[in-house]
Design an enzyme around this catalytic site. Structure first.
Site, short mmCIF file in Angstrom:
data_model
loop_
_atom_site.label_atom_id
_atom_site.label_comp_id
_atom_site.label_asym_id
_atom_site.label_seq_id
_atom_site.Cartn_x
_atom_site.Cartn_y
_atom_site.Cartn_z
N THR A 130 34.08 -32.55 -10.96
CA THR A 130 35.03 -31.66 -11.62
C THR A 130 36.36 -32.36 -11.90
OG1 THR A 130 36.37 -29.69 -11.22
CG2 THR A 130 35.64 -30.85 -9.28
N ASP A 131 37.07 -31.86 -12.91
CA ASP A 131 38.42 -32.39 -13.18
C ASP A 131 39.41 -31.99 -12.09
OD1 ASP A 131 38.65 -29.68 -13.80
OD2 ASP A 131 39.50 -29.98 -15.80
N GLU A 132 39.04 -31.02 -11.25
CA GLU A 132 39.99 -30.54 -10.23
C GLU A 132 40.32 -31.61 -9.18
OE1 GLU A 132 39.44 -26.63 -8.70
OE2 GLU A 132 38.76 -25.84 -10.62
N TYR A 155 37.92 -26.56 -2.20
CA TYR A 155 36.83 -26.90 -3.14
C TYR A 155 37.05 -28.28 -3.74
CZ TYR A 155 34.43 -27.24 -7.65
OH TYR A 155 33.70 -27.70 -8.72
N LYS A 159 34.92 -31.83 -3.35
CA LYS A 159 34.32 -32.56 -4.48
C LYS A 159 34.89 -33.99 -4.54
CE LYS A 159 31.79 -31.21 -7.22
NZ LYS A 159 30.30 -31.09 -7.27
P1 NAD Z 1 26.96 -22.51 -9.42
O1 NAD Z 1 27.72 -22.01 -8.23
O2 NAD Z 1 26.68 -21.59 -10.56
O3 NAD Z 1 25.53 -23.07 -8.94
C1 NAD Z 1 25.38 -23.87 -7.81
C2 NAD Z 1 23.89 -23.95 -7.49
O4 NAD Z 1 23.74 -24.80 -6.32
C3 NAD Z 1 23.26 -22.61 -7.14
O5 NAD Z 1 22.03 -22.46 -7.80
C4 NAD Z 1 23.06 -22.67 -5.64
O6 NAD Z 1 21.97 -21.89 -5.17
C5 NAD Z 1 22.85 -24.16 -5.42
N1 NAD Z 1 23.19 -24.58 -4.05
C6 NAD Z 1 24.34 -24.30 -3.37
N2 NAD Z 1 24.28 -24.80 -2.13
C7 NAD Z 1 23.09 -25.46 -2.03
C8 NAD Z 1 22.45 -26.18 -0.99
N3 NAD Z 1 23.05 -26.33 0.20
N4 NAD Z 1 21.24 -26.72 -1.22
C9 NAD Z 1 20.62 -26.56 -2.44
N5 NAD Z 1 21.17 -25.85 -3.44
C10 NAD Z 1 22.39 -25.31 -3.26
O7 NAD Z 1 27.73 -23.82 -9.88
P2 NAD Z 1 28.01 -24.36 -11.36
O8 NAD Z 1 29.22 -23.71 -11.87
O9 NAD Z 1 26.76 -24.35 -12.12
O10 NAD Z 1 28.41 -25.87 -11.00
C11 NAD Z 1 27.40 -26.87 -10.86
C12 NAD Z 1 28.07 -28.19 -10.53
O11 NAD Z 1 29.00 -28.54 -11.57
C13 NAD Z 1 28.88 -28.16 -9.24
O12 NAD Z 1 28.70 -29.40 -8.60
C14 NAD Z 1 30.32 -28.01 -9.71
O13 NAD Z 1 31.21 -28.61 -8.79
C15 NAD Z 1 30.28 -28.76 -11.02
N6 NAD Z 1 31.26 -28.33 -12.03
C16 NAD Z 1 31.35 -27.01 -12.39
C17 NAD Z 1 32.23 -26.63 -13.42
C18 NAD Z 1 32.34 -25.20 -13.86
O14 NAD Z 1 33.21 -24.87 -14.67
N7 NAD Z 1 31.51 -24.28 -13.41
C19 NAD Z 1 33.03 -27.59 -14.04
C20 NAD Z 1 32.92 -28.93 -13.62
C21 NAD Z 1 32.02 -29.29 -12.63
O1 DAU Z 2 37.98 -27.21 -13.81
C1 DAU Z 2 36.64 -27.18 -13.41
C2 DAU Z 2 36.43 -26.06 -12.42
O2 DAU Z 2 36.51 -24.83 -13.14
C3 DAU Z 2 35.09 -26.16 -11.69
O3 DAU Z 2 35.07 -27.34 -10.92
C4 DAU Z 2 34.89 -24.94 -10.78
O4 DAU Z 2 33.61 -24.99 -10.18
C5 DAU Z 2 34.99 -23.69 -11.63
O5 DAU Z 2 34.88 -22.54 -10.81
C6 DAU Z 2 36.33 -23.65 -12.39
O6 DAU Z 2 37.43 -23.47 -11.47
P1 DAU Z 2 38.66 -22.50 -11.81
O7 DAU Z 2 39.31 -22.10 -10.55
O8 DAU Z 2 39.53 -23.09 -12.87
O9 DAU Z 2 37.85 -21.26 -12.49
P2 DAU Z 2 38.01 -19.67 -12.33
O10 DAU Z 2 37.15 -19.05 -13.37
O11 DAU Z 2 37.85 -19.23 -10.92
O12 DAU Z 2 39.53 -19.43 -12.75
C7 DAU Z 2 40.01 -19.82 -14.03
C8 DAU Z 2 41.49 -19.47 -14.09
O13 DAU Z 2 41.62 -18.04 -14.06
C9 DAU Z 2 42.29 -19.97 -12.89
O14 DAU Z 2 43.59 -20.32 -13.33
C10 DAU Z 2 42.36 -18.76 -11.95
C11 DAU Z 2 42.38 -17.59 -12.93
N1 DAU Z 2 41.74 -16.34 -12.46
C12 DAU Z 2 40.48 -16.41 -11.93
C13 DAU Z 2 39.84 -15.28 -11.49
C14 DAU Z 2 38.48 -15.34 -10.87
C15 DAU Z 2 42.39 -15.13 -12.62
O15 DAU Z 2 43.52 -15.07 -13.13
N2 DAU Z 2 41.76 -13.99 -12.19
C16 DAU Z 2 40.51 -14.01 -11.62
O16 DAU Z 2 39.98 -12.93 -11.22
#
Ligand code: NAD
Ligand code: DAU
Length: 348
Positions: A130-132, A155, A159
């Site tokens: 992630t970019d975080e 989180y 990562k």
């Molecule tokens: P998600 O939470 O939707 O899915 C995660 C999956 O991992 C689920 O299916 C869960 O059952 C599985 N999992 C969790 N713990 C596990 C374990 N111990 N063993 C096996 N499986 C397990 O997540 P996502 O949003 O699809 O993110 C996927 C990946 O991409 C993550 O590594 C996250 O850090 C990264 N990522 C997400 C975003 C985003 O915006 N969602 C952005 C950048 C990177």
């Molecule tokens: O940047 C990549 C990341 O983006 C991934 O690594 C994470 O897995 C993914 O969850 C996401 O993280 P964020 O914290 O940015 O996403 P989220 O959707 O939780 O929140 C987006 C923005 O909105 C953040 O500034 C927090 C705000 N927010 C979020 C929720 C859930 C609100 O204002 N209200 C809310 O209820």
């Protein structure tokens, strides 16, 4: 036939990656290893579940013995590692789950590759990150691959830790690896605890849209299928040991994004303009809330010729349509554990 292990394939991004690879690479055997936490849902993969080149295996990456025996049983050629705890708010209330899965789980996989792969030729461990990990930006600037790590939440710290361990295995043991760090994804099948699907779901039900703080935080949004295509390019063409940043060149202040979403929802639901926006409620800010993320994706664009292809307006419309058409999916994922989490999180 190559055997490719995709971890976390039942989650949001993982399910889009599985679908792309199962359809595009009929001569790969694709194994989806997922323990099915609250975020994992096999309904995300109904359209590919009977494909001959796809197999789901339920298993936990934190279980070292299970991972070792899994690698002994299957002759794995490559790993795309997505399994993780992914929600920042949950990491604030329960950091240990993030340490276990994101750090220890990743190390179990790295160790299994290191000990089971007799030769590293034609092998690859691809870590999805992630970019975080880069921390928070001020009003200007972009994250580049060389930006120093400065994670702020449990989180992002978990990562960052896993990224460091993946690089350590490359440096120390010469394990072939690539890493990508992506910005915020959105699209179908995202668990409705994240900002966009949570807001769509709440508007559908006439519930408040909780905006943290003043809604001034900025995120760079990328349609999930664009991320899946970037992962395909990096897995097949990325250079050993390299990192690639992936972003949408698409920065939005949370409040502006939600206003746009409200307009789309009013139109789709046939409501008076301004109806959904009345649901916006400013709530207590997230602890340690990062102000701004923004990605320079110049490297992946120049070296691998990948660029985002879905505009935000199109992607949001498609996303809204999907959530309006998939009531049953929403009902399934929001019942049970999630409903009590939601009540606790938003003090209802
Ligand atoms: P998600 O939470 O939707 O899915 C995660 C999956 O991992 C689920 O299916 C869960 O059952 C599985 N999992 C969790 N713990 C596990 C374990 N111990 N063993 C096996 N499986 C397990 O997540 P996502 O949003 O699809 O993110 C996927 C990946 O991409 C993550 O590594 C996250 O850090 C990264 N990522 C997400 C975003 C985003 O915006 N969602 C952005 C950048 C990177
Ligand atoms: O940047 C990549 C990341 O983006 C991934 O690594 C994470 O897995 C993914 O969850 C996401 O993280 P964020 O914290 O940015 O996403 P989220 O959707 O939780 O929140 C987006 C923005 O909105 C953040 O500034 C927090 C705000 N927010 C979020 C929720 C859930 C609100 O204002 N209200 C809310 O209820």
């Amino acid at each position: 036939m190559k055997t490719l292990l995709i971890t976390g394939g039942a989650g949001f991004i993982g399910s889009h990656v599985i679908r792309l690879f199962v359809k595009k690479y009929p001569d790969y055997q694709i194994l989806n290893l997922d323990t099915l936490t609250y975020a994992g849902n096999l309904e995300n993969l109904e359209d590919v579940e009977s494909a001959p080149n796809y197999k789901f295996i339920k298993g936990d990456i934190t279980d070292e013995k299970f991972i070792d025996s899994f690698f002994q049983k299957w002759s794995i050629d490559g790993v795309i590692h997505l399994a993780a705890e992914s929600h920042v708010d949950r990491s604030i209330t329960d950091p240990m789950a993030f340490i276990r899965t994101n750090i220890l789980g990743t190390v179990n996989l790295l160790n299994a590759c290191k000990s089971q792969w007799l030769s590293f030729d034609d092998k690859l461990f691809y870590h999805i990150s992630t970019d975080e990990v880069y921390g928070s930006l001020g009003d200007t600037g972009l994250f580049i691959e060389e930006t120093a790590y400065d994670p702020k939440s449990p989180y992002s710290a978990s990562k960052a830790s896993s990224d460091h361990l993946v690089r350590a295995y490359y440096n120390t043991y010469k394990l072939p690896i690539v890493i990508s760090n992506c910005s915020n994804n959105y699209g179908p099948n995202q668990f409705p605890e994240k900002l966009i699907p949570l807001s769509i779901n709440n508007i559908k039900q006439g519930k408040e849209i909780p905006i943290y703080g003043k809604g001034e935080n900025i995120r760079d949004w990328l349609y999930v299928e664009d991320h899946a295509h970037a992962i395909d390019e990096i897995y097949h063409k990325g250079a050993n040991g390299q990192t690639y940043n992936i972003g949408g060149n698409n920065e939005w202040k949370n409040i502006d994004l939600i206003m746009l979403l409200c307009e789309i929802m009013d139109r789709k639901l046939g409501k008076e303009p301004g109806t959904s926006a009345k649901l916006i409620t400013f709530v207590k800010d997230r602890a340690g809330h990062d102000l701004r993320y923004a990605i320079d994706s110049g490297k992946i664009s120049k070296e691998l010729n990948w660029n985002p292809s879905v505009t935000f307006e199109t992607g949001l419309e498609k996303t809204v349509d999907w959530y309006l058409e998939n009531n049953l999916w929403l009902e399934h994922v929001t019942s049970g554990e999630y409903s009590s989490y939601y009540d606790k999180q938003y003090n209802r």
